[in-house]
Design an enzyme around this catalytic site. Structure first.
Site, mmCIF file in Angstrom:
data_model
loop_
_atom_site.group_PDB
_atom_site.id
_atom_site.type_symbol
_atom_site.label_atom_id
_atom_site.label_comp_id
_atom_site.label_asym_id
_atom_site.label_seq_id
_atom_site.Cartn_x
_atom_site.Cartn_y
_atom_site.Cartn_z
ATOM 1 N N CYS A 175 0.811 -1.211 0.000
ATOM 2 C CA CYS A 175 0.000 0.000 0.000
ATOM 3 C C CYS A 175 0.847 1.264 0.000
ATOM 4 O O CYS A 175 0.310 2.370 -0.077
ATOM 5 C CB CYS A 175 -0.951 -0.014 1.186
ATOM 6 S SG CYS A 175 -1.944 -1.522 1.214
ATOM 7 N N CYS A 213 -12.751 0.673 8.614
ATOM 8 C CA CYS A 213 -11.882 0.164 7.537
ATOM 9 C C CYS A 213 -11.952 1.062 6.307
ATOM 10 O O CYS A 213 -13.034 1.511 5.930
ATOM 11 C CB CYS A 213 -12.323 -1.239 7.110
ATOM 12 S SG CYS A 213 -12.515 -2.405 8.470
ATOM 13 N N SER A 214 -10.809 1.282 5.660
ATOM 14 C CA SER A 214 -10.824 1.962 4.364
ATOM 15 C C SER A 214 -11.410 1.004 3.332
ATOM 16 O O SER A 214 -11.368 -0.207 3.497
ATOM 17 C CB SER A 214 -9.409 2.389 3.983
ATOM 18 O OG SER A 214 -8.556 1.271 3.906
ATOM 19 N N ILE A 232 -12.348 -0.748 -0.588
ATOM 20 C CA ILE A 232 -11.745 -1.268 -1.818
ATOM 21 C C ILE A 232 -12.134 -0.292 -2.930
ATOM 22 O O ILE A 232 -13.311 0.045 -3.055
ATOM 23 C CB ILE A 232 -12.327 -2.662 -2.133
ATOM 24 C CG1 ILE A 232 -12.093 -3.635 -0.969
ATOM 25 C CG2 ILE A 232 -11.796 -3.201 -3.443
ATOM 26 C CD1 ILE A 232 -10.681 -4.063 -0.791
ATOM 27 N N LYS A 286 -9.843 6.536 4.420
ATOM 28 C CA LYS A 286 -11.138 6.160 4.977
ATOM 29 C C LYS A 286 -12.309 6.657 4.137
ATOM 30 O O LYS A 286 -13.212 5.890 3.814
ATOM 31 C CB LYS A 286 -11.205 6.751 6.395
ATOM 32 C CG LYS A 286 -12.394 6.381 7.205
ATOM 33 C CD LYS A 286 -12.381 4.911 7.565
ATOM 34 C CE LYS A 286 -13.772 4.420 7.861
ATOM 35 N NZ LYS A 286 -14.625 4.318 6.662
ATOM 36 N N HIS A 288 -9.215 3.959 -1.163
ATOM 37 C CA HIS A 288 -7.855 3.430 -1.022
ATOM 38 C C HIS A 288 -7.527 2.441 -2.157
ATOM 39 O O HIS A 288 -7.434 1.244 -1.940
ATOM 40 C CB HIS A 288 -7.717 2.755 0.359
ATOM 41 C CG HIS A 288 -6.357 2.264 0.692
ATOM 42 N ND1 HIS A 288 -5.198 2.792 0.163
ATOM 43 C CD2 HIS A 288 -5.953 1.259 1.522
ATOM 44 C CE1 HIS A 288 -4.155 2.138 0.655
ATOM 45 N NE2 HIS A 288 -4.573 1.201 1.468
#
Lengths: 385, 385
Positions: B83, B206-207, B209, B329, B333
């Protein structure tokens, strides 16, 4: 930009290394390079790897391998350009040293390809071609290079036997390389009678699937003079060029334009021409590839690459030995490691340490590493400073 | 080394971009950056991409995208560090310009993650962790960060609500970013009542997809002064550090050592300390990540990261605004593109062009991009030259 030297080299015997993990294979090569350099630290490292995700389920190799080497928290960077990943990792390491950002930089390459089955390996390799326009039609690399071979044969009269002679030469050279995966000698008849893969290419025209790693250590020439006892091997030129990724978009299917472009830039930077070279290590992923690459490098006239191996021009003892290491064909082709292994061979030759396969009076060597059907080419030239 | 500036930026709206190919997504961002820079050519390009192989069946993106841009045969290089791929691509582009090898260099990032199903995406992302020691046990990223969160909560008293406040803040910031994937505001209650993913982390911790790309153009400051009409945004520092890839090998599960190491190097290079920063863009792949990262950056005391969002310290209008863009967020991402989008936001803020989310008196900004659970960190600091 600072002048850069290669002060250490490392490589293990390549092959189907099922009993070793990627960590172990790579670390053997890296530690050997660091020991050979005579240093006790490195400041940063680069690793060329084509598809850690598809071959091993492991990306993020820069951090993983820096840790494995016991050198964390140094910067560890992975570079990818399909089968030119190793050469491109070397180029980024070269830029890091030349820029002044780091002094001692490890450039390495790794691929572990035999832990997946043959179909999965062929799929992984196909991701170097154009997924949307080539692979979706069902074409994989032997088919792409077979089409290039057909055009070359049709236009220039290149023969089936001439393709075979490239394999004969490189396996003869590889028989003198103790690290080669397939060091057996082959005859032209054996090549021409081997299993057909994609007409006209047969299995002995193709480089193998291989597990392997290689590593070298770079330093500024000024620092190298203080550290190194033997000759200083200098990077005289570094060049990188691209071409269309899909074969059908090329102006000429029988010409590797990215190699010609990068070669012109590299010759200019080094202030030399192809006639000045003592030897070359080139990307013979298929026999036809070597034929087309030596034309693009200017080692022979356009269309005459087929004659080179047949006439002995590119053999050890010939005018310009090509792939004294055995090339990808005999030495093996762990795709991310190949470009670094080429650099290693150049250093071995320039040190005069190549044993039976030594090129006489080796003063100036070139390495040519290629991705896909030539969508990318990385070229380096080395001399003794 | 030459001083380097960022002279152009480009990014499209991120999201589930099923109707566009990776070529199109990337090219939109790249052309916008080139147009914004006011140049008609680039000399080389870098692209950060984590797993072209697993997400798209397409490696060799350096060559492919150079062609797509119509800029072949320029060198096109792919860089990967999970990442942190985008941040690391920016760093290699920075080194290429700083070294003198190239003048106008495009640094870009790309990931197309939503063309595979959720399980395949989770697997692809897991290759950023240790395949042999973590993934084989069935652990994926939400589980790894959940363990880090548990340690942080246990040791420092960080609360479930404090985690939620990070999401609340970043979605509030993202609501002012027209390019964000999820620009909706959320409440702490909504976060705390959202679906459990890996205790204590819930879906709104969670960030997402994401499909997306971002691009920037770098040039030597000297050249930038001739080309650029507005303020010159200078790269004041570039640093990269690694840590153990597997969580269980860390000395401290609640401390991101690679970020602390890279931050120390970056602050030294820029000649500043954390108290001098006007704003930061940090890697909030999970709410706990932002909490731990701001501690490692020295924006608050160790163990006090949980208080930051809750107290307003890191909000727009607070002492040190963090993720004014909305962060991973809210903005989304697409893993390879995230590091470049952070740089884009830093430039937008330093130009004073951020509209509703503008940080007042923005003079000095930091971007922190991270791979895995912190096995690699890339940090850049930007100012107005």
């Amino acid at each position: 930009m600072r002048e850069v030297a290669v002060i250490g080299i490392g490589m293990n015997r390549w092959g189907e290394l099922w009993e070793k993990s990627h960590r172990q294979i790579w670390t053997e090569a890296a530690l050997e390079a660091i020991k050979d350099a005579g240093v006790d630290r490195i400041d940063a490292m680069y690793v060329g790897c084509m598809s850690g995700g598809l071959f091993m389920g492991q990306e993020h190799l820069g951090a993983l391998l820096a840790e494995q080497l016991g050198m964390g928290p140094i910067p560890g960077t992975r570079v990818e350009s399909a089968c030119a990943s190793g050469g491109l990792a070397f180029r980024q390491a070269y830029l890091a040293v030349a820029s002044g950002a780091h002094d001692l930089v490890l450039a390495s390459g790794l691929e572990k390809m035999t832990d997946v089955d043959g179909g999965a390996a062929t799929y992984a390799l196909s991701t170097a071609a154009d997924q949307e326009y080539e692979c979706y039609q069902g074409i994989t690399f032997p088919g792409l290079y077979a089409m290039m071979a057909r055009v070359h044969m049709h236009r220039y009269g290149t023969t089936r036997r001439q393709l075979a002679e490239v394999a004969v030469k490189n396996h003869l050279h590889g028989s003198m390389n103790p690290l080669a995966q397939f060091p057996m000698k082959v005859t032209a008849e054996q090549v021409m009678e081997s299993v057909l893969v994609a007409d006209p290419l047969r299995i002995l025209d193709c480089s193998p699937i291989t597990d392997g790693a290689a590593a070298v250590v770079l330093a500024p020439v000024e620092l190298a003079r203080k550290i190194t006892k033997g000759p200083i091997i200098r990077v005289a030129a570094s060049a990188h060029a691209t071409d269309t990724i899909a074969l059908h978009d090329r102006e000429d299917l029988a010409w590797i334009a990215s190699t010609a472009t990068a070669a012109a830039a590299a010759y200019k930077q080094a202030g030399i021409g192809p006639q000045d070279l003592s030897f070359c290590e080139v990307h013979d992923c298929f026999t036809i590839a070597e034929i087309m690459v030596i034309e693009a490098l200017g080692l022979c006239d356009r269309g005459k690459g087929g004659l080179a191996a047949e006439s002995g021009l590119t053999a050890l003892g010939g005018k310009i030995p090509v792939n004294a290491s055995g090339g990808l064909k005999s030495k093996g082709h762990p795709v991310g490691a190949t470009g670094i292994a080429q650099v290693r061979e150049a250093v071995v030759q320039l040190r005069g340490a190549a044993g039976d396969r030594q090129v006489k009076n080796a003063r100036l060597g070139l390495t040519q590493n290629m991705g896909g059907t030539g969508a990318s080419t990385v070229i380096h030239i080395f001399d003794r400073a």
